[in-house]
Motif scaffolding. Sequence first.
Motif, short mmCIF file in Angstrom:
data_model
loop_
_atom_site.label_atom_id
_atom_site.label_comp_id
_atom_site.label_asym_id
_atom_site.label_seq_id
_atom_site.Cartn_x
_atom_site.Cartn_y
_atom_site.Cartn_z
N GLU A 194 0.68 -0.85 0.00
CA GLU A 194 -0.31 -0.01 -0.10
C GLU A 194 0.99 0.89 0.09
O GLU A 194 0.31 2.01 -0.84
CB GLU A 194 -0.93 -0.56 1.11
N ARG A 198 0.61 3.81 -3.11
CA ARG A 198 0.69 5.11 -2.72
C ARG A 198 1.02 6.32 -3.27
O ARG A 198 1.41 7.19 -4.32
CB ARG A 198 0.70 6.03 -0.93
N THR A 201 0.94 6.13 -7.01
CA THR A 201 -0.43 7.01 -7.62
C THR A 201 0.25 8.74 -7.58
O THR A 201 0.10 9.42 -7.73
CB THR A 201 -1.35 7.12 -6.71
#
Length: 218
Positions: A194, A198, A201
């Motif tokens: 995760e 992130r 992104t």
Amino acid sequence: MSTTDWRTQAACRGEDPDLFFPHSWTGPSLTQIEQAKTVCARCPVTNTCLTTALADEGGAQDRYGIRGGLTGPERYSLRRREKRGTREPRGQYKPPAYTLADAVARRVTPTEDGHARVDGAKHIHYQGRRYTTLQAAFTAAHGRDPVGIVRRACGDGDCALGAHLSDEVIREAEDRCGTRSGYLRHRARGEDCERCRRANTAADNRLRRTGTTKELAA
């Protein structure tokens, strides 16, 4: 006609002979005995070795050494049972099989605060190899040999819990974690992180806004 001596096939030929002659059969020597028996457990001529040892009534090696996967007292008991006719055929004897995790468990004691401490010797002999206890704990926990130096990742300077140990591969991955390159590395391995997702992104958003994935200096 030449014959091959069974001793040339013995697994102990590649080990330190002192390993098979502990100072006693109790106390601190129990760890050494377990290490020697681990070698016997993978030996192709263990039964022949045991048969020869049981036939050697008075030799010092028979009294004190570990032969055929058994200590002197164990062989003495076995010989007595054989004389009474209560022992199974020798060919059916199989020494106990130990895993590396078993060896680590005998050397590392969990603590109440979620860590572990090394209890006893700092090295483990297993299947012809010599590990430090930290190397063995890492290998047993991660399913592979460590790359480079094994270090404690939990902040406890005495911890020997396998899950709290890291090698160069783990440390490199952690250093790259939270970056676009870390995301690509996880993706190539079919992993989902995760933190790296992130970061990737955020890098895509910067690319659309500024034309670069790099963060601009304030």
